[in-house]
Design a protein around this motif. Structure first.
Motif, mmCIF file in Angstrom:
data_model
loop_
_atom_site.group_PDB
_atom_site.id
_atom_site.type_symbol
_atom_site.label_atom_id
_atom_site.label_comp_id
_atom_site.label_asym_id
_atom_site.label_seq_id
_atom_site.Cartn_x
_atom_site.Cartn_y
_atom_site.Cartn_z
ATOM 1 N N GLU A 1 40.534 -40.581 8.608
ATOM 2 C CA GLU A 1 40.617 -42.035 8.543
ATOM 3 C C GLU A 1 39.453 -42.665 9.319
ATOM 4 O O GLU A 1 39.624 -43.347 10.320
ATOM 5 C CB GLU A 1 41.996 -42.506 9.035
ATOM 6 C CG GLU A 1 42.242 -44.003 8.994
ATOM 7 C CD GLU A 1 41.864 -44.722 7.694
ATOM 8 O OE1 GLU A 1 41.923 -44.118 6.617
ATOM 9 O OE2 GLU A 1 41.478 -45.892 7.781
ATOM 10 N N TRP A 2 38.246 -42.363 8.863
ATOM 11 C CA TRP A 2 37.029 -43.000 9.353
ATOM 12 C C TRP A 2 36.956 -42.978 10.893
ATOM 13 O O TRP A 2 37.161 -41.936 11.489
ATOM 14 C CB TRP A 2 36.909 -44.415 8.767
ATOM 15 C CG TRP A 2 37.055 -44.416 7.265
ATOM 16 C CD1 TRP A 2 38.063 -44.993 6.530
ATOM 17 C CD2 TRP A 2 36.191 -43.804 6.281
ATOM 18 N NE1 TRP A 2 37.867 -44.782 5.182
ATOM 19 C CE2 TRP A 2 36.731 -44.060 5.002
ATOM 20 C CE3 TRP A 2 35.003 -43.049 6.350
ATOM 21 C CZ2 TRP A 2 36.131 -43.608 3.821
ATOM 22 C CZ3 TRP A 2 34.400 -42.594 5.167
ATOM 23 C CH2 TRP A 2 34.963 -42.881 3.931
ATOM 24 N N ASN B 1 33.785 -49.479 -3.463
ATOM 25 C CA ASN B 1 35.018 -49.628 -2.709
ATOM 26 C C ASN B 1 34.807 -50.589 -1.542
ATOM 27 O O ASN B 1 33.991 -50.325 -0.657
ATOM 28 C CB ASN B 1 35.490 -48.282 -2.153
ATOM 29 C CG ASN B 1 36.827 -48.417 -1.435
ATOM 30 O OD1 ASN B 1 37.839 -48.735 -2.069
ATOM 31 N ND2 ASN B 1 36.841 -48.218 -0.126
ATOM 32 N N GLU B 2 35.520 -51.698 -1.565
ATOM 33 C CA GLU B 2 35.625 -52.618 -0.433
ATOM 34 C C GLU B 2 34.291 -53.072 0.153
ATOM 35 O O GLU B 2 33.984 -52.798 1.332
ATOM 36 C CB GLU B 2 36.493 -51.986 0.671
ATOM 37 C CG GLU B 2 37.888 -51.653 0.203
ATOM 38 C CD GLU B 2 38.835 -51.276 1.329
ATOM 39 O OE1 GLU B 2 38.367 -50.942 2.442
ATOM 40 O OE2 GLU B 2 40.062 -51.356 1.119
ATOM 41 N N GLN C 1 36.623 -38.446 2.953
ATOM 42 C CA GLN C 1 37.863 -38.364 3.722
ATOM 43 C C GLN C 1 38.654 -37.090 3.458
ATOM 44 O O GLN C 1 39.518 -36.736 4.256
ATOM 45 C CB GLN C 1 38.728 -39.581 3.425
ATOM 46 C CG GLN C 1 38.113 -40.869 3.937
ATOM 47 C CD GLN C 1 38.952 -42.079 3.611
ATOM 48 O OE1 GLN C 1 38.847 -42.639 2.527
ATOM 49 N NE2 GLN C 1 39.807 -42.489 4.530
ATOM 50 N N TRP D 1 47.735 -45.240 -1.422
ATOM 51 C CA TRP D 1 46.824 -44.629 -0.457
ATOM 52 C C TRP D 1 47.672 -43.997 0.617
ATOM 53 O O TRP D 1 48.320 -44.716 1.358
ATOM 54 C CB TRP D 1 45.872 -45.650 0.190
ATOM 55 C CG TRP D 1 44.900 -44.907 1.063
ATOM 56 C CD1 TRP D 1 45.075 -44.574 2.380
ATOM 57 C CD2 TRP D 1 43.652 -44.341 0.653
ATOM 58 N NE1 TRP D 1 43.999 -43.820 2.813
ATOM 59 C CE2 TRP D 1 43.116 -43.667 1.780
ATOM 60 C CE3 TRP D 1 42.936 -44.321 -0.547
ATOM 61 C CZ2 TRP D 1 41.898 -42.990 1.728
ATOM 62 C CZ3 TRP D 1 41.733 -43.654 -0.577
ATOM 63 C CH2 TRP D 1 41.226 -42.997 0.563
ATOM 64 N N HIS E 1 32.393 -44.625 -2.402
ATOM 65 C CA HIS E 1 33.419 -44.837 -1.381
ATOM 66 C C HIS E 1 32.776 -44.530 -0.023
ATOM 67 O O HIS E 1 33.189 -43.626 0.683
ATOM 68 C CB HIS E 1 34.663 -44.000 -1.664
ATOM 69 C CG HIS E 1 35.915 -44.540 -1.025
ATOM 70 N ND1 HIS E 1 37.061 -44.834 -1.737
ATOM 71 C CD2 HIS E 1 36.197 -44.847 0.263
ATOM 72 C CE1 HIS E 1 37.996 -45.290 -0.894
ATOM 73 N NE2 HIS E 1 37.503 -45.298 0.327
ATOM 74 N N ASN F 1 42.997 -53.479 -3.295
ATOM 75 C CA ASN F 1 43.417 -52.672 -2.140
ATOM 76 C C ASN F 1 44.165 -53.615 -1.209
ATOM 77 O O ASN F 1 43.591 -54.598 -0.739
ATOM 78 C CB ASN F 1 42.208 -52.102 -1.394
ATOM 79 C CG ASN F 1 41.466 -51.032 -2.190
ATOM 80 O OD1 ASN F 1 41.821 -50.721 -3.319
ATOM 81 N ND2 ASN F 1 40.418 -50.482 -1.585
HETATM 82 C C1 FCB Z 1 40.720 -48.667 3.117
HETATM 83 C C2 FCB Z 1 39.737 -47.617 2.621
HETATM 84 C C3 FCB Z 1 40.314 -46.238 2.532
HETATM 85 C C4 FCB Z 1 41.270 -45.941 3.661
HETATM 86 C C5 FCB Z 1 42.273 -47.046 3.816
HETATM 87 C C6 FCB Z 1 43.294 -46.807 4.877
HETATM 88 O O1 FCB Z 1 40.019 -49.686 3.744
HETATM 89 O O2 FCB Z 1 39.276 -47.957 1.338
HETATM 90 O O3 FCB Z 1 39.262 -45.331 2.471
HETATM 91 O O4 FCB Z 1 40.579 -45.703 4.811
HETATM 92 O O5 FCB Z 1 41.622 -48.257 4.053
#
Ligand code: FCB
Length: 460
Positions: free
Chosen positions: A411-412, A165-166, A20, A404, A121, A294
């Motif tokens: 943002e993806w 991560n997630e 990112q 964050w 990540h 998160n």
């Molecule tokens: C989370 C991600 C992070 C970012 C935030 C807004 O899901 O871990 O990379 O995109 O959302």
């Protein structure tokens, strides 16, 4: 609230991730990652954006460290680009990638900033897709290779490690809905991906625990699921959805195994869960020194028929009352954040919590005075930190709060439109401008209190 909110060794900081923020995708021997490839798919990313430049942090990392130091923050969460370190996914390790992160870590430590290092990540090497990416069990072993390489270089200096991560978001958006890399749409692959990410955490934790003083955790995307009405059906929908989003990851990590109710939902949807082999749960659990939290918003849940496009009998509905929203449309729900921390302390006792992400999209940019008056982000931050402090008073063992994000970034699938940063980035020039919210967090970190939002003191 102006007194000291948290213990003096509490970590105040900010987070980013490699893909990112770094850019520089073709330097120092980096291999291709799944996000490089996904971004090339027509229509996958808003405005056809990609990660080739982002915040240019691969080159400008010294500026980022200087910003953290200027803000007086005590911790920085960043991730290593997996394909910078193991470009082909397995085998050869690229020393130039490791050199980069070693320089970053040393600069952080020299500035008194605690590194919080995330290993995965989301930007896995594309080469691992030949076998199916996270849907393949062998990817957990490839992750252990990454961990061995990074730990061998940095575990003598880095104590906070986030393996994954997630995993829910990767499973859902990457393998179920295909909205994120690698763009797969297959429910069986989705459940396999989540499981293999947890398995990889177990393998990675075992590598990291060979080094003294390392603390290892997963950062989970946790969404409190609240029923839309007092009806029993909606209560069951909320509990079911909690199983899908939260407990499916929390329980194997921290409570010995997958929850039976959600296992039954999965089996109804995809058949026997043979991806979960004997011994896997024992290899996942009991290895987390902390839980990364998160938190962005809550989910309001109602009962619904399972059927086409809806694997489970629940759905997300808008809250009944008027609510405040960020510019991304997500409800601002600080009370649910406090409830979540309290619940984690109650249901998973003995595991310290580290807030690894919390933030919101607020689109403010520089005004005539050259500053960014993102008052809504500042209010968001204050509200969430206040809720966290209350949960801590009620017994939640929270060790740090990492906002964050440090910087506006990629943002993806939404590209560069949503701005999450405490620091504004002008993408054309790479110029960074500390926003009012950044100054505010600096004040919180310095004083340990929560000053009122109006009257944000000039920085410096
Ligand atoms: C989370 C991600 C992070 C970012 C935030 C807004 O899901 O871990 O990379 O995109 O959302």
């Amino acid at each position: 609230m102006t007194g000291r909110l948290v213990p003096p060794d509490f970590l105040w900081g900010a987070a980013t991730s490699a893909f990112q923020s770094e850019g520089g995708l073709d330097v120092d021997g980096r291999g291709t990652s799944v996000w490089d490839v996904f971004a090339q798919r027509p229509g996958a990313i808003e405005d056809g954006a990609d990660g080739s430049r982002a915040c240019d942090s691969y080159r400008r990392w010294r500026e980022d460290v200087a910003l953290l130091a200027e803000l007086g923050l005590g911790a920085y969460r960043f991730s290593v680009g997996w394909s910078r370190i193991v470009p082909e996914g397995t085998g050869r390790v690229e020393p130039r990638g490791l050199d980069h992160y070693e320089r970053l870590v040393d600069a952080l430590l020299a500035a008194g900033i605690e590194p919080v290092l995330t290993l995965n990540h989301w930007d896995m090497p594309q080469a691992l897709m030949a076998a199916g990416g996270w849907a393949a069990r062998d990817t957990a072993a490839a992750f252990a290779e990454l961990t061995t390489a990074v730990a061998g270089r940095l575990a003598d200096r880095v104590s906070w490690w986030v393996t994954q991560n997630e995993p829910w978001i990767v499973s859902l958006l990457g393998y179920q809905l295909g909205l994120h890399a690698p763009g797969v749409t297959d429910l069986r692959a989705a459940v396999a991906a989540g499981h293999h990410m947890l398995l990889a955490h177990g393998l990675g934790a075992d590598v990291l625990h060979q080094y003294r003083g390392t603390r290892v955790g997963v950062a989970l995307s946790l969404f409190p699921c609240e029923p839309a009405s007092p009806s029993e059906d909606d209560a069951a929908a909320a509990w079911g959805s909690d199983g899908y989003v939260n407990r499916w990851y929390l329980d194997p990590l921290l409570a010995g195994g997958y929850p039976d109710d959600m296992r039954a939902h999965w089996e109804r949807a995809v058949g026997p869960l043979d991806v979960v082999r004997d011994g896997d749960e024992a290899a996942i659990g009991g290895r987390s020194d902390f839980l990364g939290v998160n938190y962005y918003t809550r989910r309001v849940m109602a009962a619904a028929e399972a059927g086409d496009g809806r694997p489970f009998p629940w759905r997300v509905v808008p809250p009944r009352e008027e609510v405040e929203r960020t510019d991304a449309g997500w409800e601002v729900a600080p009370r649910s954040f406090g409830d979540l921390l309290t619940r984690l302390a109650r249901d998973y006792p003995g595991t310290p919590l580290l807030v690894t992400e919390n933030g919101g999209v607020f689109g403010d940019g520089p005004t005539h005075d050259g500053r960014v008056h993102d008052t809504r982000r500042t209010a968001f931050l204050r509200g969430h930190v206040a809720a966290m402090a209350e949960a801590m008073d009620a017994g939640a063992d929270v060790r740090g709060y990492l906002h964050w994000s440090l910087l506006d970034n990629f943002e993806w699938a939404m590209g560069y439109r949503p701005r999450f940063g405490l620091v504004h980035v002008d993408y054309a020039t790479g110029r960074r401008t500390v926003k009012d919210s950044g100054r505010y967090l600096a004040q919180v970190a310095r004083t340990g209190g929560l000053p009122p939002v109006p009257g944000i003191a000039p920085f410096g």
